[in-house]
Design a protein around this motif. Structure first.
Motif, PDB file in Angstrom:
ATOM      1  N   ARG A  33       9.126  12.950  -0.343  1.00 31.57           N
ATOM      2  CA  ARG A  33       8.307  13.858  -1.144  1.00 31.57           C
ATOM      3  C   ARG A  33       7.820  13.150  -2.409  1.00 31.57           C
ATOM      4  NH1 ARG A  33       7.357  19.034  -0.616  1.00 31.57           N
ATOM      5  NH2 ARG A  33       9.144  19.433   0.706  1.00 31.57           N
ATOM      6  N   SER A  34       6.549  13.307  -2.719  1.00 33.46           N
ATOM      7  CA  SER A  34       5.957  12.688  -3.899  1.00 33.46           C
ATOM      8  C   SER A  34       6.435  13.398  -5.158  1.00 33.46           C
ATOM      9  CB  SER A  34       4.429  12.757  -3.822  1.00 33.46           C
ATOM     10  OG  SER A  34       3.855  12.391  -5.048  1.00 33.46           O
ATOM     11  N   GLN A  41       3.467  18.729  -2.784  1.00 29.51           N
ATOM     12  CA  GLN A  41       3.032  19.131  -1.445  1.00 29.51           C
ATOM     13  C   GLN A  41       2.784  17.931  -0.541  1.00 29.51           C
ATOM     14  OE1 GLN A  41       1.186  19.166  -4.163  1.00 29.51           O
ATOM     15  NE2 GLN A  41      -0.833  18.392  -3.671  1.00 29.51           N
ATOM     16  N   ALA A  42       2.899  16.715  -1.077  1.00 29.56           N
ATOM     17  CA  ALA A  42       2.601  15.504  -0.306  1.00 29.56           C
ATOM     18  C   ALA A  42       3.846  14.645  -0.131  1.00 29.56           C
ATOM     19  CB  ALA A  42       1.513  14.697  -1.017  1.00 29.56           C
ATOM     20  N   TYR A  43       3.789  13.793   0.876  1.00 25.76           N
ATOM     21  CA  TYR A  43       4.843  12.827   1.154  1.00 25.76           C
ATOM     22  C   TYR A  43       4.239  11.431   1.072  1.00 25.76           C
ATOM     23  CZ  TYR A  43       7.279  16.939   2.814  1.00 25.76           C
ATOM     24  OH  TYR A  43       7.861  18.175   2.877  1.00 25.76           O
ATOM     25  N   VAL A  44       5.019  10.476   0.579  1.00 28.26           N
ATOM     26  CA  VAL A  44       4.501   9.122   0.385  1.00 28.26           C
ATOM     27  C   VAL A  44       5.452   8.086   0.988  1.00 28.26           C
ATOM     28  CG1 VAL A  44       3.205   9.706  -1.700  1.00 28.26           C
ATOM     29  CG2 VAL A  44       5.559   8.924  -1.895  1.00 28.26           C
ATOM     30  N   LYS A  45       4.871   6.935   1.289  1.00 35.03           N
ATOM     31  CA  LYS A  45       5.643   5.812   1.801  1.00 35.03           C
ATOM     32  C   LYS A  45       4.931   4.526   1.393  1.00 35.03           C
ATOM     33  CE  LYS A  45       7.635   3.856   6.005  1.00 35.03           C
ATOM     34  NZ  LYS A  45       7.907   4.112   7.423  1.00 35.03           N
ATOM     35  N   THR A  46       5.686   3.538   0.928  1.00 37.31           N
ATOM     36  CA  THR A  46       5.131   2.237   0.582  1.00 37.31           C
ATOM     37  C   THR A  46       5.359   1.297   1.759  1.00 37.31           C
ATOM     38  OG1 THR A  46       5.574   2.621  -1.752  1.00 37.31           O
ATOM     39  CG2 THR A  46       5.217   0.344  -1.076  1.00 37.31           C
ATOM     40  N   VAL A  47       4.272   0.614   2.165  1.00 37.83           N
ATOM     41  CA  VAL A  47       4.348  -0.277   3.325  1.00 37.83           C
ATOM     42  C   VAL A  47       3.691  -1.615   3.004  1.00 37.83           C
ATOM     43  CG1 VAL A  47       4.374   1.614   4.994  1.00 37.83           C
ATOM     44  CG2 VAL A  47       2.202   0.591   4.331  1.00 37.83           C
ATOM     45  N   TYR A  49       0.850  -1.184   0.000  1.00 42.76           N
ATOM     46  CA  TYR A  49       0.000   0.000   0.000  1.00 42.76           C
ATOM     47  C   TYR A  49       0.889   1.237   0.000  1.00 42.76           C
ATOM     48  CZ  TYR A  49      -4.121  -2.766   1.044  1.00 42.76           C
ATOM     49  OH  TYR A  49      -5.154  -3.659   0.987  1.00 42.76           O
ATOM     50  N   LYS A  50       0.437   2.263  -0.701  1.00 43.80           N
ATOM     51  CA  LYS A  50       1.118   3.552  -0.675  1.00 43.80           C
ATOM     52  C   LYS A  50       0.338   4.448   0.274  1.00 43.80           C
ATOM     53  CE  LYS A  50       3.071   5.310  -4.200  1.00 43.80           C
ATOM     54  NZ  LYS A  50       3.389   5.902  -5.510  1.00 43.80           N
ATOM     55  N   LEU A  51       1.024   5.037   1.239  1.00 45.45           N
ATOM     56  CA  LEU A  51       0.416   5.969   2.182  1.00 45.45           C
ATOM     57  C   LEU A  51       0.771   7.383   1.755  1.00 45.45           C
ATOM     58  CD1 LEU A  51       1.314   4.179   5.530  1.00 45.45           C
ATOM     59  CD2 LEU A  51      -0.731   3.896   4.114  1.00 45.45           C
ATOM     60  N   ILE A  52      -0.172   8.303   1.900  1.00 41.98           N
ATOM     61  CA  ILE A  52       0.020   9.686   1.484  1.00 41.98           C
ATOM     62  C   ILE A  52      -0.187  10.590   2.691  1.00 41.98           C
ATOM     63  CG2 ILE A  52      -0.797  11.514  -0.058  1.00 41.98           C
ATOM     64  CD1 ILE A  52      -1.975   8.525  -1.374  1.00 41.98           C
ATOM     65  N   ASP A  53       0.813  11.414   2.960  1.00 38.76           N
ATOM     66  CA  ASP A  53       0.764  12.364   4.071  1.00 38.76           C
ATOM     67  C   ASP A  53       0.802  13.763   3.479  1.00 38.76           C
ATOM     68  OD1 ASP A  53       1.030  13.887   6.338  1.00 38.76           O
ATOM     69  OD2 ASP A  53       2.759  12.813   7.125  1.00 38.76           O
ATOM     70  N   ASP A  54      -0.286  14.523   3.663  1.00 35.85           N
ATOM     71  CA  ASP A  54      -0.356  15.877   3.129  1.00 35.85           C
ATOM     72  C   ASP A  54       0.116  16.920   4.132  1.00 35.85           C
ATOM     73  OD1 ASP A  54      -1.348  15.081   0.672  1.00 35.85           O
ATOM     74  OD2 ASP A  54      -3.429  15.164   1.342  1.00 35.85           O
ATOM     75  N   GLY A  55       0.727  16.473   5.220  1.00 37.87           N
ATOM     76  CA  GLY A  55       1.195  17.395   6.248  1.00 37.87           C
ATOM     77  C   GLY A  55       2.374  18.232   5.786  1.00 37.87           C
TER      78      GLY A  55
END
Length: 127
Positions: free
Chosen positions: A40-41, A46-52, A25-31
């Motif tokens: 950074r995406s 403006q978003a940060y992502v992480k694959t988990v 899953y890819k998680l998206i953090d708009d903080g």
């Protein structure tokens, strides 16, 4: 903020999510500050992502939000700062509300959030 789409809980925090395959899953953090391990995406600066891995998530769910607008409960298709786009497949409701026809069974209208009587979320556990 009106929640629409897939969300996941990771390390006790809720993130917007996208399923990549049965295990990832890819998680998206708009903080404004990235969470630990987020990058950074390249598609949305403006978003940060992480694959988990799926087993690293404590929950995955789909959120549908509905708007009570002029006596009708309509699905929220899009959320913007001060407005939402509401949708229906009911031609009679669409005609009464002056909605735009996007497709054969898809009518939409952008309205100010202040015009919506209330928002109601429906959450379905998923994946």
């Amino acid at each position: 903020m009106v929640r629409i789409g897939m969300y996941a809980t990771y390390n006790g925090k809720e993130y917007k999510a996208a399923k990549l395959n049965s295990e990832l899953y890819k998680l998206i953090d708009d903080g404004t500050e990235p969470s630990d391990g987020f990058a950074r995406s390249e598609f949305a600066p403006q978003a940060y992502v992480k694959t988990v891995q799926r087993n690293d998530l404590t929950g995955v769910y789909i959120v549908k939000t509905y708007a009570d607008f002029q006596g009708e409960r309509l699905e929220v298709a899009e959320d913007n700062d001060d407005t939402v786009t509401i949708a229906t497949s009911d031609a009679r409701v669409a005609q009464r509300l002056g909605m735009d026809k996007l497709d054969r069974y898809d009518y939409r209208l952008k309205v100010c959030k202040s015009e919506v009587m209330r928002f109601v979320e429906e959450i379905d556990q998923w994946g």
